[in-house]
Design a protein around this motif. Structure first.
Motif, PDB file in Angstrom:
ATOM      1  N   TYR A 133      -3.990 -12.689   7.430  1.00  0.00           N
ATOM      2  CA  TYR A 133      -3.532 -11.410   6.844  1.00  0.00           C
ATOM      3  C   TYR A 133      -2.156 -10.969   7.360  1.00  0.00           C
ATOM      4  N   TYR A 134      -1.371 -11.933   7.853  1.00  0.00           N
ATOM      5  CA  TYR A 134      -0.019 -11.644   8.347  1.00  0.00           C
ATOM      6  C   TYR A 134       0.899 -11.294   7.172  1.00  0.00           C
ATOM      7  N   ARG A 135       1.667 -10.208   7.311  1.00  0.00           N
ATOM      8  CA  ARG A 135       2.499  -9.711   6.208  1.00  0.00           C
ATOM      9  C   ARG A 135       3.830 -10.437   6.061  1.00  0.00           C
ATOM     10  N   GLY A 136       4.321 -11.060   7.150  1.00  0.00           N
ATOM     11  CA  GLY A 136       5.622 -11.716   7.099  1.00  0.00           C
ATOM     12  C   GLY A 136       6.741 -10.703   7.252  1.00  0.00           C
ATOM     13  N   ASP A 150       0.323 -14.295   4.428  1.00  0.00           N
ATOM     14  CA  ASP A 150      -0.632 -13.995   3.363  1.00  0.00           C
ATOM     15  C   ASP A 150       0.156 -13.352   2.216  1.00  0.00           C
ATOM     16  N   LEU A 151       0.277 -14.054   1.100  1.00  0.00           N
ATOM     17  CA  LEU A 151       1.134 -13.578   0.004  1.00  0.00           C
ATOM     18  C   LEU A 151       0.676 -12.221  -0.542  1.00  0.00           C
ATOM     19  N   MET A 152      -0.623 -11.949  -0.505  1.00  0.00           N
ATOM     20  CA  MET A 152      -1.104 -10.657  -1.003  1.00  0.00           C
ATOM     21  C   MET A 152      -0.979  -9.531   0.030  1.00  0.00           C
ATOM     22  N   ARG A 153      -0.232  -9.817   1.110  1.00  0.00           N
ATOM     23  CA  ARG A 153       0.133  -8.765   2.075  1.00  0.00           C
ATOM     24  C   ARG A 153       1.652  -8.727   2.232  1.00  0.00           C
ATOM     25  N   ASN A 154       2.356  -9.498   1.399  1.00  0.00           N
ATOM     26  CA  ASN A 154       3.774  -9.799   1.632  1.00  0.00           C
ATOM     27  C   ASN A 154       4.776  -8.954   0.852  1.00  0.00           C
ATOM     28  N   SER A 155       4.332  -8.090  -0.062  1.00  0.00           N
ATOM     29  CA  SER A 155       5.294  -7.469  -0.989  1.00  0.00           C
ATOM     30  C   SER A 155       6.173  -6.402  -0.359  1.00  0.00           C
ATOM     31  N   GLY A 156       5.835  -5.955   0.843  1.00  0.00           N
ATOM     32  CA  GLY A 156       6.637  -4.906   1.467  1.00  0.00           C
ATOM     33  C   GLY A 156       6.125  -3.505   1.155  1.00  0.00           C
ATOM     34  N   VAL A 157       5.190  -3.373   0.204  1.00  0.00           N
ATOM     35  CA  VAL A 157       4.625  -2.049  -0.110  1.00  0.00           C
ATOM     36  C   VAL A 157       3.783  -1.579   1.087  1.00  0.00           C
ATOM     37  N   GLU A 158       4.031  -0.349   1.518  1.00  0.00           N
ATOM     38  CA  GLU A 158       3.259   0.222   2.619  1.00  0.00           C
ATOM     39  C   GLU A 158       2.067   0.984   2.064  1.00  0.00           C
ATOM     40  N   ALA A 159       0.891   0.650   2.536  1.00  0.00           N
ATOM     41  CA  ALA A 159      -0.287   1.395   2.097  1.00  0.00           C
ATOM     42  C   ALA A 159      -0.298   2.764   2.764  1.00  0.00           C
ATOM     43  N   VAL A 160      -0.924   3.720   2.083  1.00  0.00           N
ATOM     44  CA  VAL A 160      -1.075   5.056   2.675  1.00  0.00           C
ATOM     45  C   VAL A 160      -1.917   4.923   3.948  1.00  0.00           C
ATOM     46  N   LYS A 161      -2.977   4.139   3.818  1.00  0.00           N
ATOM     47  CA  LYS A 161      -3.859   3.885   4.949  1.00  0.00           C
ATOM     48  C   LYS A 161      -4.605   2.595   4.623  1.00  0.00           C
ATOM     49  N   ALA A 162      -4.453   1.582   5.488  1.00  0.00           N
ATOM     50  CA  ALA A 162      -5.121   0.308   5.224  1.00  0.00           C
ATOM     51  C   ALA A 162      -5.990  -0.049   6.417  1.00  0.00           C
ATOM     52  N   PRO A 163      -7.086  -0.788   6.165  1.00  0.00           N
ATOM     53  CA  PRO A 163      -7.942  -1.167   7.294  1.00  0.00           C
ATOM     54  C   PRO A 163      -7.165  -1.992   8.330  1.00  0.00           C
ATOM     55  N   PHE A 164      -7.452  -1.777   9.584  1.00  0.00           N
ATOM     56  CA  PHE A 164      -6.803  -2.496  10.668  1.00  0.00           C
ATOM     57  C   PHE A 164      -6.962  -3.992  10.454  1.00  0.00           C
ATOM     58  N   PHE A 165      -5.880  -4.767  10.661  1.00  0.00           N
ATOM     59  CA  PHE A 165      -5.887  -6.219  10.601  1.00  0.00           C
ATOM     60  C   PHE A 165      -6.062  -6.772   9.183  1.00  0.00           C
ATOM     61  N   GLN A 184      -8.226  -1.195  -7.532  1.00  0.00           N
ATOM     62  CA  GLN A 184      -8.530  -1.996  -6.340  1.00  0.00           C
ATOM     63  C   GLN A 184      -8.881  -1.144  -5.129  1.00  0.00           C
ATOM     64  N   SER A 185      -8.207   0.018  -4.989  1.00  0.00           N
ATOM     65  CA  SER A 185      -8.420   0.852  -3.804  1.00  0.00           C
ATOM     66  C   SER A 185      -9.860   1.342  -3.688  1.00  0.00           C
ATOM     67  N   GLU A 186     -10.611   1.274  -4.783  1.00  0.00           N
ATOM     68  CA  GLU A 186     -12.025   1.646  -4.725  1.00  0.00           C
ATOM     69  C   GLU A 186     -12.805   0.648  -3.869  1.00  0.00           C
ATOM     70  N   SER A 187     -12.347  -0.627  -3.847  1.00  0.00           N
ATOM     71  CA  SER A 187     -13.000  -1.648  -3.016  1.00  0.00           C
ATOM     72  C   SER A 187     -12.414  -1.656  -1.610  1.00  0.00           C
ATOM     73  N   TYR A 188     -11.099  -1.769  -1.513  1.00  0.00           N
ATOM     74  CA  TYR A 188     -10.415  -1.659  -0.223  1.00  0.00           C
ATOM     75  C   TYR A 188      -8.921  -1.492  -0.465  1.00  0.00           C
ATOM     76  N   THR A 189      -8.216  -0.996   0.541  1.00  0.00           N
ATOM     77  CA  THR A 189      -6.764  -0.838   0.410  1.00  0.00           C
ATOM     78  C   THR A 189      -6.065  -1.870   1.298  1.00  0.00           C
ATOM     79  N   THR A 190      -4.875  -2.282   0.871  1.00  0.00           N
ATOM     80  CA  THR A 190      -4.075  -3.189   1.704  1.00  0.00           C
ATOM     81  C   THR A 190      -2.597  -2.820   1.609  1.00  0.00           C
ATOM     82  N   HIS A 191      -1.858  -3.278   2.617  1.00  0.00           N
ATOM     83  CA  HIS A 191      -0.400  -3.271   2.556  1.00  0.00           C
ATOM     84  C   HIS A 191       0.027  -4.491   1.737  1.00  0.00           C
ATOM     85  N   GLY A 192       1.208  -4.393   1.128  1.00  0.00           N
ATOM     86  CA  GLY A 192       1.877  -5.605   0.647  1.00  0.00           C
ATOM     87  C   GLY A 192       1.315  -6.291  -0.583  1.00  0.00           C
TER      88      GLY A 192
END
Ligand SMILES: [Zn+2]
Length: 329
Positions: A154-157, A127-142, A236-244
């Motif tokens: 939602y695989y980060r690669g 999933d390219l929008m999970r792929n950047s390597g940025v670690e979220a402070v806290k992201a929803p499971f999966f 964006q974090s107001e809607s949801y947070t993600t890694h990457g």
């Protein structure tokens, strides 16, 4: 199995048509290939440069779609926008481009392999929008991105994918040394929520980004002055947070290049995600959720109307490229 190949060919033909219609004002460039499918196919990733070269340096903006292969509505919104611009040739925006006041650089389909395979991820299951390597402070499971396996969404690669690197190259080439005060970019997605959201960084944290005040001002200007009241603006974090998130990474990269620059720079890189809401159709057609892709694309009847409805918004974002932040009220 390339079940979406016809669809991809259709979009590529539309890109070629835009190049033809645009004449000297449009240049097509290839910025690399997608990752390979299991069968060994890979697909070119194109960049469209729109406007005079001078404007691409001084008043540049960006438009991106097709990061997620199933969100074809975004690709169609982008292509419709360009198609309309060059088919009519009589809009105010067309004149601004023709007169060298504005330049746009577009990636109509960042993930052509995902489109050809009819899936959200790239051909390697990332999933390219999970792929950047940025670690979220806290992201929803999966859903927030995971490192288990590419058989799950939602695989980060494990590494930065070629598609993500194409976005990097595009950022380096057009935005890092852009001369405009505000450098706006819109990345078009669909599927989240029932209304259209316009998000700015961050996806990884609830901490405000350094441009939070400016983004708020832009949101207020768009709502109160330009009457875009159907869009909901916010980080964006107001809607949801993600890694990457890829924009989190590029946004931070821009701050680093600013700080390292020998001359003092005041330009602002302003990535926005237009997330077109599609969940509202479900109440009208409950069977939709049982059909594949249903949740990511609005019902057919309302589709064309929805696509056209974003033209004015995109024009106004592109115009930020020739404005000064002090002009925002
Ligand atoms: Zn998306």
């Amino acid at each position: 199995m390339l079940r979406g190949i016809k669809r991809l060919n259709r979009y590529e033909n539309r890109i070629l048509k835009i190049v033809k219609l645009g004449g000297k004002l449009v240049r097509l460039k290839q910025f690399g290939f997608s990752t390979k499918t299991d069968e060994g196919f890979r697909f070119p990733i194109y960049v469209l440069e729109i406007g005079k070269s001078k404007a691409i340096k001084k008043n540049v903006s960006g438009l991106i779609a097709g990061v997620h292969g199933l969100e074809t509505i975004g690709i169609r919104v982008l292509l419709d926008f360009l198609d309309d611009l060059f088919a009519r040739k009589n809009s105010a925006l067309y004149d601004e481009i023709k007169n060298g006041e504005l330049g746009i650089v577009c990636i109509p389909i960042l993930n052509p392999g995902g489109v050809a395979l009819k899936r959200r991820s790239n051909p390697k299951g990332v999933d390219l929008m999970r792929n950047s390597g940025v670690e979220a402070v806290k992201a929803p499971f999966f859903f927030g991105g995971h490192k288990y396996s590419n058989i799950f969404p939602y695989y980060r690669g494990k590494v930065l994918q070629t598609e993500s690197r194409v976005l990097d190259r595009y950022f380096q080439e057009y935005f890092v040394n852009a001369e405009n005060q505000m450098i706006p970019v819109v990345d078009i997605h669909s599927g989240f929520g029932t209304v259209d959201h316009v998000w700015w960084p961050y996806a990884s944290t609830h901490e405000p980004c350094v441009d939070e005040t400016l983004f708020q001002k832009i949101g207020d200007h768009f709502t109160n002055v330009l009457n875009h009241f159907l869009y909901r603006f916010g980080p964006q974090s107001e809607s949801y947070t993600t890694h990457g998130d890829l924009w989190d990474r590029l946004y931070d990269k821009f701050q680093v290049t600013m700080n390292e620059s020998p001359i003092q720079k005041t330009n602002r890189f302003l990535p926005l995600t237009l997330e077109i809401g599609t969940w509202s159709d479900i109440s009208l057609d409950p069977w939709k959720i049982f059909r594949k892709r249903g949740i990511f694309n609005p019902a057919r009847e309302s589709k064309q109307k929805s696509i056209i409805s974003h033209r004015r918004f995109l024009s106004d974002v592109i115009r930020l490229a020739k404005m000064d932040p002090s002009e925002l009220h």
